[in-house]
Design a protein around this motif. Structure first.
Motif, PDB file in Angstrom:
ATOM      1  N   ASN A   1     -19.157   6.841   1.848  1.00  0.00           N
ATOM      2  CA  ASN A   1     -19.066   7.735   3.016  1.00  0.00           C
ATOM      3  C   ASN A   1     -19.603   7.083   4.289  1.00  0.00           C
ATOM      4  O   ASN A   1     -20.223   7.744   5.128  1.00  0.00           O
ATOM      5  N   LYS A   2     -19.381   5.756   4.425  1.00  0.00           N
ATOM      6  CA  LYS A   2     -19.851   5.034   5.608  1.00  0.00           C
ATOM      7  C   LYS A   2     -18.718   4.707   6.577  1.00  0.00           C
ATOM      8  O   LYS A   2     -18.961   4.110   7.617  1.00  0.00           O
ATOM      9  N   TYR A   3     -17.485   5.096   6.212  1.00  0.00           N
ATOM     10  CA  TYR A   3     -16.355   4.669   7.028  1.00  0.00           C
ATOM     11  C   TYR A   3     -16.288   5.374   8.376  1.00  0.00           C
ATOM     12  O   TYR A   3     -15.555   4.948   9.266  1.00  0.00           O
ATOM     13  N   GLN A   4     -17.034   6.463   8.536  1.00  0.00           N
ATOM     14  CA  GLN A   4     -17.023   7.171   9.814  1.00  0.00           C
ATOM     15  C   GLN A   4     -18.159   6.723  10.737  1.00  0.00           C
ATOM     16  O   GLN A   4     -18.228   7.154  11.886  1.00  0.00           O
ATOM     17  N   GLU A   5     -19.053   5.868  10.225  1.00  0.00           N
ATOM     18  CA  GLU A   5     -20.225   5.485  11.005  1.00  0.00           C
ATOM     19  C   GLU A   5     -19.986   4.265  11.892  1.00  0.00           C
ATOM     20  O   GLU A   5     -20.842   3.920  12.694  1.00  0.00           O
ATOM     21  N   ILE A   6     -18.867   3.590  11.721  1.00  0.00           N
ATOM     22  CA  ILE A   6     -18.596   2.396  12.508  1.00  0.00           C
ATOM     23  C   ILE A   6     -17.104   2.301  12.769  1.00  0.00           C
ATOM     24  O   ILE A   6     -16.288   2.733  11.951  1.00  0.00           O
ATOM     25  N   SER A   7     -16.729   1.752  13.920  1.00  0.00           N
ATOM     26  CA  SER A   7     -15.324   1.711  14.307  1.00  0.00           C
ATOM     27  C   SER A   7     -14.566   0.624  13.566  1.00  0.00           C
ATOM     28  O   SER A   7     -15.146  -0.355  13.082  1.00  0.00           O
ATOM     29  N   ALA A   8     -13.248   0.821  13.491  1.00  0.00           N
ATOM     30  CA  ALA A   8     -12.395  -0.166  12.828  1.00  0.00           C
ATOM     31  C   ALA A   8     -12.386  -1.488  13.584  1.00  0.00           C
ATOM     32  O   ALA A   8     -12.268  -2.564  12.978  1.00  0.00           O
TER      33      ALA A   8
ATOM     34  N   ARG B   1       0.824  -1.206   0.000  1.00  0.00           N
ATOM     35  CA  ARG B   1       0.000   0.000   0.000  1.00  0.00           C
ATOM     36  C   ARG B   1       0.858   1.256   0.000  1.00  0.00           C
ATOM     37  O   ARG B   1       0.539   2.258  -0.660  1.00  0.00           O
ATOM     38  N   ARG B   2       1.982   1.218   0.724  1.00  0.00           N
ATOM     39  CA  ARG B   2       2.881   2.387   0.730  1.00  0.00           C
ATOM     40  C   ARG B   2       3.487   2.612  -0.651  1.00  0.00           C
ATOM     41  O   ARG B   2       3.652   3.750  -1.094  1.00  0.00           O
TER      42      ARG B   2
ATOM     43  N   VAL C   1      -9.475  -4.897   4.160  1.00  0.00           N
ATOM     44  CA  VAL C   1      -9.080  -3.786   3.289  1.00  0.00           C
ATOM     45  C   VAL C   1     -10.174  -3.476   2.273  1.00  0.00           C
ATOM     46  O   VAL C   1     -10.563  -2.312   2.074  1.00  0.00           O
ATOM     47  N   ILE C   2     -10.727  -4.524   1.631  1.00  0.00           N
ATOM     48  CA  ILE C   2     -11.761  -4.310   0.614  1.00  0.00           C
ATOM     49  C   ILE C   2     -13.031  -3.754   1.237  1.00  0.00           C
ATOM     50  O   ILE C   2     -13.656  -2.830   0.694  1.00  0.00           O
ATOM     51  N   THR C   3     -13.423  -4.293   2.391  1.00  0.00           N
ATOM     52  CA  THR C   3     -14.645  -3.826   3.061  1.00  0.00           C
ATOM     53  C   THR C   3     -14.572  -2.344   3.399  1.00  0.00           C
ATOM     54  O   THR C   3     -15.520  -1.585   3.144  1.00  0.00           O
ATOM     55  N   LEU C   4     -13.464  -1.914   3.955  1.00  0.00           N
ATOM     56  CA  LEU C   4     -13.328  -0.509   4.345  1.00  0.00           C
ATOM     57  C   LEU C   4     -13.255   0.407   3.129  1.00  0.00           C
ATOM     58  O   LEU C   4     -13.741   1.546   3.172  1.00  0.00           O
ATOM     59  N   ARG C   5     -12.683  -0.051   2.051  1.00  0.00           N
ATOM     60  CA  ARG C   5     -12.635   0.789   0.850  1.00  0.00           C
ATOM     61  C   ARG C   5     -14.035   0.936   0.245  1.00  0.00           C
ATOM     62  O   ARG C   5     -14.390   2.007  -0.257  1.00  0.00           O
ATOM     63  N   LEU C   6     -14.819  -0.130   0.276  1.00  0.00           N
ATOM     64  CA  LEU C   6     -16.194  -0.023  -0.205  1.00  0.00           C
ATOM     65  C   LEU C   6     -17.013   0.927   0.667  1.00  0.00           C
ATOM     66  O   LEU C   6     -17.823   1.715   0.156  1.00  0.00           O
TER      67      LEU C   6
ATOM     68  N   ASN D   1      -7.732   4.796   4.293  1.00  0.00           N
ATOM     69  CA  ASN D   1      -6.391   4.334   4.670  1.00  0.00           C
ATOM     70  C   ASN D   1      -6.174   4.426   6.173  1.00  0.00           C
ATOM     71  O   ASN D   1      -5.570   3.542   6.776  1.00  0.00           O
ATOM     72  N   GLN D   2      -6.685   5.493   6.764  1.00  0.00           N
ATOM     73  CA  GLN D   2      -6.546   5.645   8.208  1.00  0.00           C
ATOM     74  C   GLN D   2      -7.313   4.546   8.945  1.00  0.00           C
ATOM     75  O   GLN D   2      -6.817   3.951   9.911  1.00  0.00           O
TER      76      GLN D   2
END
Length: 656
Positions: free
Chosen positions: A447-454, A372-373, A437-442, A403-404
């Motif tokens: 714009n759903k990545y802020q609605e649930i914790s990692a 990824r880097r 990785v794929i789930t979080l990118r989807l 990425n975060q």
């Protein structure tokens, strides 16, 4: 239970390597490793320890590939001397290991998979010791065994009429020189007597060189037509491969290889052990598995064979293949007993401890981060227009947020909180990392990545990867309930998944036979319960994450949906219809009340027998149909009506 902090894999591999070094050949090691445990890595570790333990390093360097002076020496020894096994040879301590790795999966398309094992052995020996010495040995020592000797001489000079062969060869060479000189002299002098003398001398010289000439032709033939080519050529002939003669040819080739290795031991003054590493056999069809096991028996049939076969397999898969094979009908009803007859030393690798599992997972994650880097660095070199376009469309911010979150999720995955729920299957670890990785990118694209914790995303992916059946069961229960409520219910969305799973456990248990194949996909059920109970997943979280769950086969949930029927349990309960869920909760008296609704001719007799045998709802579901009919003493007509009412809710066999 406290987890160990040491990496035990190295210790197991070291212990097995020591056992191989000191044990007697021939030998078959059953290296029992669960599927997905990286067998190649463990075999590499064993190979490393064996190479370190080799005592005579100088000889081992010479034997790798015979060249130059060493090749000349071995050719001279083969031509003019014959090797013998002395008493001192048996006491040699230095060992050279030759490694031959055979991937059964790569040869699974062959008509005879075991022939691939033999050809792999031929290739390995030819590559290690050179094709020229082996070709000469086949020409000179065909169908001959190396003799034992009580003397101290390892090489005995060949003789012809009590004359050493090397001396005769020298004489023939001098005769050749003399013939050449006479021919030159005859051509110059043109003397008839000299011509007759030359003809006679050439004839004698030709007779002396017939046998060496024939041997030279055979050596050349062996160089061009290797033994691997011969075996494969015979294998293509269907009439040949179906006869015992082909097996006899293969057995002779194994004996020749064995004899040649003994000769090399004498030449190098060291013992030679051929390690045959058999991998990916648990990926093959049942008949192919049996063929390879039979080939191992061929290799071990010679007591002098210097072969050590390492069968790196998942024993559970191999046993099932043996029992299902058509080649062993009536001979291997118990696959474990058959495998025990093949394997000399079983060696089971225990489950990964904490440190080993953490090391594998960290390596996978670090490899992912490095890639990824590199991609990020490549993007940073892109044109200014592309960067402006990303800012304008908002993709740059989404990628940065994703990425975060990916970094946080992968770091959480390595923590103790997640690590205890991950199995020791390295392939499954890689799947989990990629799926996160794929789930979080989807999610970032919507714009759903802020609605649930990692942390929740990591555990969600783990559940979907390791318990697909139980996880799909919960999702289907949620789907059925939401359909019955006909819309969003804020109160229902606050319910925890653990509560839904706990309420449906009886129904899941009642359908265990129909879900048997799907439940075999799941890991430890106790670990799943622990993960679900101590993680506060709610119906709201499930509704958000199920759209982005890419590592779950949706056909599993479809089968569960068909099994449960068109209506969910709660709707059946409200409409007072009899379902499996309702039947599980029914007492004996309630079963009797339901029996009265059927209006059977002998209803009172059946009710009396139900009370006598205490047949409540659970007894009806968990008992066999024939047992219930015998207990009630029903005639065929009443039994059909009773079975349709109580025992077909719906019938799972219709869908599986």
């Amino acid at each position: 239970m406290a987890l160990a902090k040491e990496n035990k894999d190295e210790e197991y591999c070291y212990a097995l390597a020591k056992a191989l070094y000191h044990d007697k050949c021939p030998l078959t090691i059953g290296l029992y490793i669960p599927w997905g445990r990286c067998k190649d890595d463990l075999l590499d570790k064993i190979r490393t320890h064996l190479k370190i333990s080799q005592l005579n390093k100088k000889v081992n360097e010479q034997i790798k590939l015979l060249k130059g002076i060493h090749l000349f020496k071995i050719i001279v020894r083969l031509l003019f001397y014959k090797p013998v096994i002395t008493e001192n040879h048996k006491d040699l301590k230095s060992i050279h290991f030759v490694f031959v790795r055979f991937s059964a999966w790569e040869c699974t398309g062959s008509d005879q998979l075991w022939a691939g094992l033999v050809t792999a052995l031929c290739d390995g020996v030819e590559h290690q010791f050179g094709l020229i010495p082996l070709s000469i040995y086949r020409a000179l020592y065909k169908n001959k065994k190396i003799e034992n000797s009580k003397g101290s001489e390892k090489w005995v000079s060949k003789e012809f009429l009590k004359i050493p062969l090397w001396l005769l060869t020298l004489c023939v060479f001098l005769m050749g020189v003399l013939v050449f000189a006479l021919i030159l002299n005859t051509v110059i002098s043109n003397d008839k007597i000299s011509i007759y003398f030359v003809y006679s001398f050439v004839s004698m010289f030709g007779l002396c060189t017939v046998k060496p000439f024939i041997m030279t032709l055979e050596v050349t033939r062996n160089l061009i037509l290797t033994q691997k080519v011969k075996v494969l050529k015979k294998l293509k002939r269907k009439d040949m491969s179906s006869q015992m003669g082909f097996m006899a040819d293969v057995k002779k080739e194994v004996d020749t290889i064995t004899s040649y290795l003994q000769m090399m031991e004498i030449f190098q003054n060291t013992k030679i052990r051929v390690i045959i590493e058999i991998t990916k056999l648990d990926n093959c069809m049942p008949n192919r598995v049996v063929e390879v096991l039979n080939a191992i028996n061929i290799l071990l049939s010679n007591e002098d064979a210097p072969f050590i076969s390492i069968l790196a397999v998942d024993p559970g898969i191999i046993v099932e293949c043996v029992e299902k094979s058509d080649l062993l009908k009536g001979m291997a009803n118990n696959g474990y007993l058959f495998l025990n007859r093949v394997v000399t030393l079983p060696f089971s690798i225990p489950q990964m401890n904490y440190h080993t599992k953490s090391g594998h997972l960290s390596y996978i994650i670090d490899s992912k981060n490095s890639l990824r880097r590199k991609i990020t660095e490549d993007k940073s070199r892109s044109s200014e227009n592309n960067r402006l376009l990303e800012v304008k469309t908002g993709k740059g911010n989404k990628d940065e947020g994703a990425n975060q979150l990916i970094r946080e999720a992968l770091e959480h995955l390595k923590s103790d909180e997640c690590l205890e729920y991950i199995t020791d299957n390295v392939i499954n670890m890689r799947r989990i990392v990629n799926s996160i990785v794929i789930t979080l990118r989807l999610m970032a694209r919507d714009n759903k990545y802020q609605e649930i914790s990692a942390n929740k995303v990591s555990k969600w992916v783990i559940m979907a990867a390791q318990w697909p059946c139980s996880f799909s069961w919960i999702l289907q229960c949620i789907e059925d309930e939401q359909q019955s409520r006909k819309g969003q219910d804020s109160q229902y969305e606050k319910i925890k998944l653990w509560d839904i799973y706990e309420m449906s456990l009886d129904a899941l248990h009642a359908n265990r036979e129909s879900l048997k194949q799907l439940l075999e996909l799941d890991g430890d059920p106790d670990t799943f319960c622990k993960l679900l109970e101590y993680t506060d997943f709610t119906v709201e979280d499930a509704n958000k994450l199920r759209t982005y769950t890419v590592n779950l086969d949706h056909t599993i949930q479809r089968k569960i949906e068909l099994l449960q029927g068109s209506f969910n349990f709660l709707r059946f309960k409200k409409e007072k219809s009899l379902t499996r869920m309702n039947l599980l909760k029914m007492s004996t008296s309630q079963v009797c009340d339901k029996m009265k609704e059927l209006n059977l001719k002998h209803c009172e007799d059946y009710i009396e027998k139900i009370e006598k045998h205490n047949l409540d709802g659970k007894a009806l579901l968990y008992s066999k149909n024939e047992e219930i009919r015998v207990a009630l003493g029903m005639n065929l007509g009443d039994w059909v009506i009773f079975r349709a009412k109580f025992l077909s809710l719906p019938t799972p066999n219709l869908f599986f």
